[in-house]
Design an enzyme around this catalytic site. Structure first.
Site, PDB file in Angstrom:
ATOM      1  N   GLY A   1       0.843  -1.193   0.000  1.00 27.85           N
ATOM      2  CA  GLY A   1       0.000   0.000   0.000  1.00 27.85           C
ATOM      3  C   GLY A   1       0.873   1.234   0.000  1.00 27.85           C
TER       4      GLY A   1
ATOM      5  N   GLN B   1       3.144   9.934   1.359  1.00 27.14           N
ATOM      6  CA  GLN B   1       4.416   9.226   1.567  1.00 27.14           C
ATOM      7  C   GLN B   1       5.435   9.520   0.467  1.00 27.14           C
ATOM      8  OE1 GLN B   1       2.199   5.297   2.419  1.00 27.14           O
ATOM      9  NE2 GLN B   1       4.078   5.115   3.606  1.00 27.14           N
TER      10      GLN B   1
ATOM     11  N   CYS C   1       5.366  -0.034   7.724  1.00 25.93           N
ATOM     12  CA  CYS C   1       5.102   1.203   6.983  1.00 25.93           C
ATOM     13  C   CYS C   1       6.351   1.585   6.198  1.00 25.93           C
ATOM     14  CB  CYS C   1       4.740   2.328   7.952  1.00 25.93           C
ATOM     15  SG  CYS C   1       4.284   3.858   7.131  1.00 25.93           S
ATOM     16  N   LEU C   2       6.178   1.905   4.942  1.00 27.88           N
ATOM     17  CA  LEU C   2       7.324   2.276   4.109  1.00 27.88           C
ATOM     18  C   LEU C   2       7.974   3.570   4.598  1.00 27.88           C
ATOM     19  CD1 LEU C   2       5.916   1.323   0.608  1.00 27.88           C
ATOM     20  CD2 LEU C   2       7.423   0.000   2.100  1.00 27.88           C
TER      21      LEU C   2
ATOM     22  N   HIS D   1      -4.973   1.647   7.372  1.00 24.83           N
ATOM     23  CA  HIS D   1      -3.606   2.159   7.518  1.00 24.83           C
ATOM     24  C   HIS D   1      -3.347   3.314   6.548  1.00 24.83           C
ATOM     25  CE1 HIS D   1       0.906   1.405   8.040  1.00 24.83           C
ATOM     26  NE2 HIS D   1       0.867   2.189   6.973  1.00 24.83           N
ATOM     27  N   GLU D   2      -3.792   3.131   5.286  1.00 27.11           N
ATOM     28  CA  GLU D   2      -3.536   4.157   4.266  1.00 27.11           C
ATOM     29  C   GLU D   2      -4.408   5.389   4.466  1.00 27.11           C
ATOM     30  OE1 GLU D   2      -0.776   1.539   3.015  1.00 27.11           O
ATOM     31  OE2 GLU D   2      -0.929   3.694   2.785  1.00 27.11           O
TER      32      GLU D   2
ATOM     33  N   HIS E   1      -2.987   7.604   6.935  1.00 25.15           N
ATOM     34  CA  HIS E   1      -1.938   8.462   6.360  1.00 25.15           C
ATOM     35  C   HIS E   1      -2.530   9.763   5.804  1.00 25.15           C
ATOM     36  CE1 HIS E   1       1.936   6.444   6.507  1.00 25.15           C
ATOM     37  NE2 HIS E   1       1.462   5.339   5.995  1.00 25.15           N
TER      38      HIS E   1
HETATM   39  O1  K2U Z   1       1.603   2.692   4.208  1.00 25.71           O
HETATM   40  C1  K2U Z   1       2.534   1.937   3.948  1.00 25.71           C
HETATM   41  O2  K2U Z   1       3.704   2.204   4.226  1.00 25.71           O
HETATM   42  C2  K2U Z   1       2.218   0.649   3.289  1.00 25.71           C
HETATM   43  C3  K2U Z   1       2.410  -0.561   4.149  1.00 25.71           C
HETATM   44  C4  K2U Z   1       1.110  -1.288   3.996  1.00 25.71           C
HETATM   45  C5  K2U Z   1       0.682  -2.148   5.114  1.00 25.71           C
HETATM   46  C6  K2U Z   1      -0.401  -1.763   5.850  1.00 25.71           C
HETATM   47  C7  K2U Z   1      -0.858  -2.556   6.861  1.00 25.71           C
HETATM   48  C8  K2U Z   1      -0.267  -3.774   7.138  1.00 25.71           C
HETATM   49  C9  K2U Z   1       0.839  -4.154   6.405  1.00 25.71           C
HETATM   50  C10 K2U Z   1       1.325  -3.341   5.374  1.00 25.71           C
HETATM   51  C11 K2U Z   1       3.655  -1.223   3.556  1.00 25.71           C
HETATM   52  O3  K2U Z   1       3.290  -2.057   2.536  1.00 25.71           O
HETATM   53  S1  K2U Z   1       4.733  -1.905   4.696  1.00 25.71           S
HETATM   54  C12 K2U Z   1       5.460  -3.272   4.026  1.00 25.71           C
HETATM   55  C13 K2U Z   1       4.686  -4.520   4.378  1.00 25.71           C
HETATM   56  C14 K2U Z   1       4.168  -5.315   3.405  1.00 25.71           C
HETATM   57  C15 K2U Z   1       3.442  -6.461   3.756  1.00 25.71           C
HETATM   58  C16 K2U Z   1       3.230  -6.792   5.081  1.00 25.71           C
HETATM   59  C17 K2U Z   1       3.769  -5.982   6.073  1.00 25.71           C
HETATM   60  C18 K2U Z   1       4.500  -4.829   5.733  1.00 25.71           C
HETATM   61 ZN    ZN Z   2       2.337   3.429   6.136  1.00 26.20          ZN
END
Ligand code: K2U
Ligand code: ZN
Length: 172
Positions: A46, A51, A94-95, A136-137, A140
């Site tokens: 996501g 970001q 989170c990236l 989560h998004e 943001h």
């Molecule tokens: O907002 C972001 O930085 C995207 C996150 C999305 C995410 C939200 C909730 C739960 C897990 C991920 C990134 O993709 S973080 C990288 C990642 C990918 C898969 C699972 C966990 C973390």
């Molecule tokens: Zn994030």
């Protein structure tokens, strides 16, 4: 298309409240394409426009596994219209807060109204990882980070760690 630099904690840009997209223009479509390319490169599942430093209410998600065909989703001006009372715990990352993962409790199911890339109003009901990722998004877009859902001790510990790293990088 371009891979754009990610905004990293403790950059205060991440705390901005993003503004609604006024119209789905070719520029918005190009921005969504850059977001998807940036998200795939990270890699992540996501990404919110803030970001990459763009304070617009736009996010991309793709839950497909690396070995599966891509399934990109773009949400413009997403709004949560309903959340379940039932909660779910999922490990989040989170990236913008790299290499930090913690379990977060959120509503297990949500209904989201948004504009698609054709400017058409869409309504979806999500559960599982899509529900977690959408919340989560959308957080943001409101300047909220997943660490804000953790204990004060954990939040202060990770914020201090990233602030120290940022000072070290700027001194280098
Ligand atoms: O907002 C972001 O930085 C995207 C996150 C999305 C995410 C939200 C909730 C739960 C897990 C991920 C990134 O993709 S973080 C990288 C990642 C990918 C898969 C699972 C966990 C973390
Ligand atoms: Zn994030």
């Amino acid at each position: 298309m371009a891979i754009r630099p990610l905004v990293i904690l403790p950059d205060s840009v991440l705390r901005q409240v993003s503004k609604p997209v006024e119209a789905v223009t070719p520029e918005i479509k190009a921005l969504a394409a850059d977001m998807l390319e940036t998200m795939y490169d990270a890699p992540g599942i996501g990404l919110a426009a803030i970001q990459i430093g763009v304070p617009l209410r736009l996010l991309t998600i793709d839950l497909a596994k690396p070995e599966e065909e891509k399934a990109p989703m773009t949400f413009i001006n997403p709004e949560i219209t309903w959340s379940s009372k039932e909660l779910n715990i999922h490990e989040e990352g989170c990236l913008s807060i790299p290499e930090y993962y913690e379990e977060v409790e959120r509503p297990a199911r949500v209904k989201v109204r948004y504009l698609d890339l054709d400017g058409k109003v869409q309504d979806i009901e999500a559960d599982g990882l899509l529900a977690t990722c959408l919340q989560h998004e959308i957080d943001h877009l409101n300047g909220v980070l997943f660490i804000d859902h953790l204990s004060r001790l954990k939040r202060e510990r990770v914020t201090k760690r990233f602030a120290k790293a940022a000072r070290r990088d700027s001194a280098a």
